[in-house]
Design an enzyme around this catalytic site. Sequence first.
Site, mmCIF file in Angstrom:
data_model
loop_
_atom_site.group_PDB
_atom_site.id
_atom_site.type_symbol
_atom_site.label_atom_id
_atom_site.label_comp_id
_atom_site.label_asym_id
_atom_site.label_seq_id
_atom_site.Cartn_x
_atom_site.Cartn_y
_atom_site.Cartn_z
ATOM 1 N N ASP A 1 2.154 -34.276 8.872
ATOM 2 C CA ASP A 1 1.281 -35.246 8.214
ATOM 3 C C ASP A 1 2.140 -36.160 7.347
ATOM 4 O O ASP A 1 3.213 -35.768 6.893
ATOM 5 C CB ASP A 1 0.285 -34.527 7.286
ATOM 6 C CG ASP A 1 -0.865 -33.899 8.052
ATOM 7 O OD1 ASP A 1 -1.039 -34.228 9.242
ATOM 8 O OD2 ASP A 1 -1.574 -33.064 7.455
ATOM 9 N N GLU B 1 3.367 -29.668 12.739
ATOM 10 C CA GLU B 1 2.855 -28.979 11.550
ATOM 11 C C GLU B 1 1.533 -28.288 11.832
ATOM 12 O O GLU B 1 1.340 -27.136 11.482
ATOM 13 C CB GLU B 1 2.696 -29.982 10.396
ATOM 14 C CG GLU B 1 2.047 -29.353 9.156
ATOM 15 C CD GLU B 1 1.734 -30.360 8.056
ATOM 16 O OE1 GLU B 1 2.111 -31.530 8.182
ATOM 17 O OE2 GLU B 1 1.104 -29.938 7.063
ATOM 18 N N TYR C 1 0.816 -1.215 0.000
ATOM 19 C CA TYR C 1 0.000 0.000 0.000
ATOM 20 C C TYR C 1 0.850 1.265 0.000
ATOM 21 O O TYR C 1 0.492 2.270 -0.605
ATOM 22 C CB TYR C 1 -0.949 0.010 1.202
ATOM 23 C CG TYR C 1 -2.163 -0.863 0.993
ATOM 24 C CD1 TYR C 1 -2.947 -0.696 -0.147
ATOM 25 C CD2 TYR C 1 -2.529 -1.836 1.898
ATOM 26 C CE1 TYR C 1 -4.059 -1.489 -0.365
ATOM 27 C CE2 TYR C 1 -3.634 -2.636 1.692
ATOM 28 C CZ TYR C 1 -4.406 -2.456 0.553
ATOM 29 O OH TYR C 1 -5.507 -3.228 0.336
#
Lengths: 367, 692
Positions: free
Chosen positions: A248, A196, A100
């Site tokens: 995972d 995780e 911005y």
Amino acid sequence: MATKQHKTTPVEKKLIGLADVVIAAAERSKDPTLEIPIRALSNVSFNARKGLIEMGSKKQARSFFNVGMAKKFMQTVLVADALSELQRAELTTSLREIYYRTKHTIQDSHENTFDTQDESDPVIEDLEVSLSALREELHVRAENSGSIVGPVVFGDDGDRVDCARLGKGGYSVPSIVEPEYLEIRRCTADFVLLVEKGTQWNRLSEDKFWRRYNCVLLTGNGQPPRGVRRLARRLHEEHRLPVYVLVDNDPWGYYIYSVIKQGSINLAFESQRMAIPKAKFIGLSSADPERYELPRNVGIKLNDKDIARAKELMNYEWFNKPAWQAEIKRMLTSGLKYELDALANKDFQYLTKKYLPRKLKEKDWLD
Amino acid sequence: MAKKQSTTSAITIPVTAKSESDSPVPKKAAKLASQVTAVEMGARQREISVAEFFTKNRHLLGFDNPRKALLTCVKEAVDNALDACEEAGILPDVTVRLDVVPTNGTVPPASQATRFRVTVTDNGPGIVRQQIPRIFAKLLYGSKFHRMRMSRGQQGIGISAAGMYGQLTTGKPVQIISRIGPKSAAHFFEVQIDTKKNEPLVHENKQIEWAQPRGTQVTLEVEGKYQKGRASVDEWLEQTSIANPHVKLTYHTPEGEAKGYPRTYHELPPSPREIKPHPYGIEFGMFLKMLQDTKSHSLSGFVASDFCRVSPQLADEMCKAAKVSAHTKPRDLKGSAAETFYRTIQDTKIMAPPTNCISPIGEKAILSGLYKQIKGEFYTAVSRPPAVYRGNPFIIEAGLAYGNRPEDQNKPKQPAVPKAEGEHEEEDSELARVIRYANRVPLLYQQSACSTFKAVLSTTWKNYGVTQSRGALPGGPMVIFVHMASVWVPFTSESKEAIADYDEIQKEITLALRECGRRLGLFLRRRERAASEYRRRNIFELYIEEVVEACNRLKGGTLPKEKLKAQLQKIATSRTGGLKTDEALGKTGGGPEGLPHSIIVTAEGVEGEVDLAHQVRAEAAASTLPGEPDLGGGESSKATETKTKGKQPVGVQKKEAKPSKGKASQMALFDAPNKPTKPHKPSTVSRPRGKT
């Protein structure tokens, strides 16, 4: 801690150097050109001795008087200007705020300097690499998206933060954890467990796993942000804590582990300060479903993308170890992936009470 | 058989085969009570007048609904006016006026009105008094049907059908004022059609004072609906003005607005001549009939004189090839010999029919028409060489106007509003517009059934840098103009809305469109090249400012900004090719190479047929001024012509004069053998007016 006094930081000097490039080139009627190291697989190499991904020396030239690059060049100078403004004002900011700050419509035209944040983010990374300055040094922070709980005490802006007394919510890891911003006052833990998923971290935190096994629980909610990685590295380096990674059982989990261990391809230049070459992969391994008798029906079929990614991983130099090749192959043969959450199929507290204790006891991890 | 006595000129349509014979009453059929005998049937069989037939089948003539009916009335009247003016060699000056007819004493707004008065006034040759009733109130009466000659009207139905429609819907007669010259009196007529007899009924016939020295005015009161937009009267007149830039058209809309379509082309289209049939266009049956009817005494004389493009030598050769004596009497050639001879003729290579029976609009005129009415950046026009379908010569002309004219782009340019994230320049998804003409008359209905439209679709516009979805019109701000000029345009129906799909026609249209497309492609590529160079330089100029400002801030505001800017700008100019870019941008004023008959309008000015463009502009400017200098007040038509010609810029006149002379000589050559004395120049003697 240190209140920063002075006029010009080294980073600021580097940023001003960019303006000098332009001025010098203009003086000699040359095309102003910046050299930007390439951030791609083609320009990284795995240093087996250090166990790190290192950036090569390939660079791309970014010239102003080239139609394809002119805008990028202009954007680079604008971002450099914004960054040096931060340095002078001694403020930190987010990527989005930089976007911005640098966005405006070019005079007498319909054209914006930046149209989306997707244009400004890579420019910032370009500057990080080409100036070999860390994002933290550039005073750009990511969102706080990590949590820590355990027997560790920080000093943050003069406040004492005892992570053993923060309930199950823990302490939100700031994105800049350099010693001058975050001080590790005391740490009595035996190891770091980097999880995780936030959900599994919550499970462990709620069950006070860290108290029983005297460890620090860290999570990055997916791919850990720099703050989490850097903090893990500092705990590992400064307090000699081993780091275990719990992810995972899928190709993305493997890659998260490898980023923590060796560093990422995109930001290979930061491996030096982020990577933890001695980190261990504690789970979920493709051998676990069998070993822990997880039923086949809690698995998820690998999709085409998963398979492609897994094959890609097998070709990475840093996965080129017999144990890892076997690990990935096993997943591919089974055709299934497993989430950590699947352990709840056996018992809600299976992770805390059975899985991790057994893993730690058997020292069942991959390097 | 009770055959109804018909007037000599009424056209009879036999209802059954029986009625045409005067054969004796057939023998009695089986006498079953329920059955009708042939005698009884015969008693009911009678002639139907064409007028009656069309009263019932008015949709065949384009009066299907009130909106279309209004357009058809205007169209028929204007077509006739233009045909008459052109045949008489007068530059047409036509005024169309639509007035709302008050219902129950109040005048409804134009969009809700149901009755209109259509008035069309021309400066044509006028009509002799005796002919007026029959021309306007008798179907199938006119000058055009029996000629192999190009004209807007063909059959002689149109204007009387329009009058009949008015009579049918409002009961009002057709009003005509006509004057054949300043020295003659103007006649006022009110006529209706006797639908049974197909004969005019004259209600009123008097001499009146009329301001115009010459011309005709037709007033029809009809039921209709006025609605703007697609297939409206407005659109039709606008398109008419594109294809007829030699016409000065004034249109008073029912809303009280006056629209002027100025004349931008000061030459009449070369007057089309009548031709004899071309051998390729004759079917065997017709050929046999011609053998019987010919005035020639020898076979070779017959082919040489009754057909076009057959020289005596060629005729002899054909006789030789068919192994018949050149001196055979045509009437004696029968059976297989005739057929062999016919085949031989068909197999002989014969020059295409002469084209002076057709008067193409011409590339320059199309350009000026398009340029006048359509705001674009690029215009081009192609006239194909004449071709033949079924022995009818025809010419296909195509034109193309592309883009938004720079001056129009400038107008809506808002102050640069900064764009927010996700906002982009709006993409134009506009499709091209096809405007179709047959013998200079716009075709507004049944676009998709038209051969021209099919040809536009089947052209691969992508090759020319224009987008096109599968099976759709090309995209972009584009108007595609297709004109077919022929002695006989094959329409798919009597209401003349679409051109039938003959392979030969389709092929010619496609070739013309491809040429237009090729030129458009050249233009687009050229413009793209220039634009990319321009963009290149522009990019640098835009960014230099930014870079300099940023560097200045980096250096803590101590930078000599102007110096750095100047240095960078110098590099930019040297890197973007400097003068070369200017050239590519057309700033040095090079004309369009490889783009014949095209106009390119850029912000800097006009390229190509610049004279033409300037002329159009001047005309457009002049048309806003009051006064009508073109109205040939009191002068002969010739004087009017020369007067208007004199007004043209010299350059244009020179350019234009040559080709028309060439055409005239060609015509003379061609016409020499059969009608050497027929005057080509229009006489001031009035002729019967043509009919649709």
